[in-house]
Design an enzyme around this catalytic site. Sequence first.
Site, PDB file in Angstrom:
ATOM      1  N   GLY A 218      -2.265  17.344 -35.303  1.00 47.01           N
ATOM      2  CA  GLY A 218      -3.617  17.528 -34.795  1.00 47.01           C
ATOM      3  C   GLY A 218      -3.590  17.865 -33.315  1.00 47.01           C
ATOM      4  O   GLY A 218      -2.629  18.437 -32.798  1.00 47.01           O
ATOM      5  N   SER A 219      -4.612  17.436 -32.603  1.00 54.85           N
ATOM      6  CA  SER A 219      -4.751  17.835 -31.195  1.00 54.85           C
ATOM      7  C   SER A 219      -3.702  17.219 -30.286  1.00 54.85           C
ATOM      8  O   SER A 219      -3.603  17.598 -29.118  1.00 54.85           O
ATOM      9  CB  SER A 219      -6.136  17.441 -30.693  1.00 54.85           C
ATOM     10  OG  SER A 219      -7.104  18.088 -31.469  1.00 54.85           O
TER      11      SER A 219
END
Lengths: 612, 376
Positions: A325-326
């Site tokens: 993810g981020s």
Amino acid sequence: MPPSYPVKDNTAENRLFLKRIVAAFIVITLLTSGLIVRLVYLQIVGHEHYASMAKENSVKIIPLVPSRGIIYDRNGKVLAENTPSYSLELIPEQINNMDDTLERLQKTLAIPNEKIELYQKLRKRQKRFASTPLLVNMNDDELAKFAVVRPFFPGVDIQTHLIRHYPYGDLAAHVIGYVGRINEAELKELPVTEYRGSTHVGKIGIERSYETQLHGKTGYAEIETNVQARSLNTLAETAPESGASLYLTLDIDLQKTAYDALEDYNGAVVAIDIKTGGVLVFVSRPGFDPNPFVVGISNDAYQALQASENQPLYNRALRGLYPPGSTIKPFVALAGLEYDAISAQQKLFCPGYYQLPGVSHKYRDWRKGGHGSVNMNEAITQSCDVYFYRLAATLGIDHLYTFLHKFGFGEKTGIDLVSEKSGLLPSREWKQAQKKQAWYPGETLITGIGQGYHQVTPLQLARATATLANKGKIVMPFLVNKIVTAHATQPGPHPAPAVIPLKEDNVSKVIDAMINVVHSQRGTAKRVGLGINYQIAGKTGTAQVFNIKQNAKYNEHSIDFKLRDHALFIAFAPADDPKIAVAVIAENGGHGGSVAAPIAAKVIKQFLKNAH
Amino acid sequence: MKSETRSEHFDPPSLIGTLLRKLHIDIPLFVGLCLTALLSFIILYSAGGQDMATLMRQAARVGLAFALMTALAHINPYQFKRYSAILFGMGVFLLITVLVMGQIGKGAQRWLDLGGFRFQPSEMIKITTPMMIAWYLAEHALPPKTKQLFIATILILIPTLLIAKQPDLGTALLVASSGAGVLFFAGLSWRFIIAIAATLTALTPIIWHFMRGYQRDRVLTFLNPEADPLGRGYHIIQSKIAIGSGGIYGKGWLGSTQSELDFLPESSTDFIFAVFAEEFGLFGCLGLLVLYLLIIARCLYIASQAQDTYNRLLASSLAFTFFVYVFVNIGMVIGILPVVGVPLPLISYGGTSIVTLLAGFGILMSIHTHKKRLSR
């Protein structure tokens, strides 16, 4: 002589064959005579010698099992020890009336019928003089009850054995592992002489990877026995050498903090001491109690563990695969700076979505209205997806792959635990080989925000974070700090680190942005940076468990808990002189900032408080 | 001439004798095998800790093996000859299958699971290899020419190497010797035999190089068992003590102390001869060896009386292989050969080898009882 044609001459063949039969019989007789000569040698010439050896009644060589090494945490707290366990054992040949004895024992100690039946089966397979257990792992009550009636039970006695005990139970079962009975496959692999007499062997975790050191060296005693094979006295003895004690880098108190902080979430927390690479926290939740595995877990209990939807036996920190993810964004940003694909000041406009030229598909930002015009620092602080779509498109998958690979993504960290997973860092070549497909530009975009094919283990993520904090000096995680034997203290196997060449200025810019994630007003994890006199650098992440259709709205309240996003957070502190790096994954936690970040903060705060 | 005819029509007066002949059973061989089987039960009862269940399991296996022997004795040997090549091919195919499956399953595997019962192709190949070589050589004039020797060697090496790879050194050895036996009886020249023996000696270091760790251990242990008395040398030392302490007359049935006290490992299987020697002494051992020799002599006699080349070669090779079994097992138990996994034929506990052995005797009986009556 006439030339010989391949014509069958039956008479000649017959004669030849009969000759061979005779020859064979002579050879067979000669060889048999050889056997007889040897038998005569053994049974007449050597008879006295061998008979006295047999009658030495015999000197039985019995193995002396070494006590297994103790496992300690970094502060000397015991994680695995050997505790006495009491069992009620019967020697059949000393018992006049077995049925009566069993009946009376059953009454006195309230033994269930199954155990009596089990004992009857076991007894048949043992010699009559062998001590055979009826009850194992007796409790104090049972011990006391038997002590009173002991004189009435000749041939029945309490025997003491040492068994492995894990005082912290499910807290660190995935790291420490457990020992269990040696099974058939292991019996073939293990050195015969060393394990003669040993009943248990490390199955997983540290118990497995340091089996050789923990086991110690088996000793031997020559015991004189009488005709009933009862021991009379010891003639000679080679004492066993206890196994080595292991001092881990793990901090069991910190481990507990992290484990408790995860609360009801399934997930993992890994914390690494950046200066050394020593792993401070290695949590996989839910854990399981390793103690039943030592004495032999019941089938029902094992099935229940296996069938549990939360998969407690699954080592998430070592083998769990999650999209980063981020949390990948600081690394992608650094790649952009290192390859000169972008400058830190350059602003990119985020309207809330991004489209590739000529493609109608909208790659959406997590914030519907977009972030407006953002530079790198703002893009990381606010976790702007569009900025990273564009940066990833500029970099291209080849640069992304090369750069991320240097941080250890897609390969094992080499930690001293067995069966680590290597995760997956996608590349053009990987896709061609595995999927027989070309790489699509859209896949580069989602790789830039840590979605798509990219999969990391929590341990990998922690290691990459530590390496970033260490300004490119690669941190190699390990668990065993010291191996202590009676003679010597050795360090655990610490691999020599390498360095990723990075521009210090670039690293500072990324770290500044990560500080803003925790300490600025617009940071996605701003709540956790309060009340401390140092700075934490971090990055939140949210990993999609399933794909939301185009134009559909993701509403976390309306979907099944199991399909909610995983919450991720990576962090290190203090930002100006990093000591600890942490990676947290809370499965189905939703938001990295609100669920995962507080867990990491608790770990960091406790560690740095103690360090001062 | 007349006496020969009489021996052909050897007529036991009893009803059982007539029945046995109807069943194509060779009576002397049958009696010898029954005696050995009986001996096996007696010694197994003692070696297996006087466990009746063990004995019953073995009795069931022996019964099955005798049934198979009778069935095979019924078949005309011409049929064995006819299907030799096909059966051999099937055997090799199954060996490869087992090897490949074993590799997929990551571990040594020797059997195929045929819906509940296990079948070891390496057992079948023990018989089909001499069948194949006998069939191939019988097609040509004897003694075999160099070309035929070459092809026959290749044919022997294929199953041998496949089995050695499993790894099952004992069975590989038996298969190789069954094939080599055919070559010997076909009249392989002594010069060749000496040359092969010399080559094998010269190849020893190379063979050593290809051996696995545990196989090397066994050889080293054989050379010096006292070097590792607790590990690998244990078997040999303990079995020598058992045999030696038996003396001339033995300790009597159920009198074995070494196996009773668990000093002697594998006392029911590969090392059962040690228990036998301890309980029955040198006299018992001589008796057993004589019994074995009588069985072998009868088999060689059957071979000598066989009417066609294929039958002769097959029968003599089966007799020879039986001897190799005896020699290798006893040799290893008394410490003159390295430990390879070969059971004592007809006596050791376990089902696979006894079924194959009695199948071989079934073929021998078939050869002997299906002779064409030649008018001389």
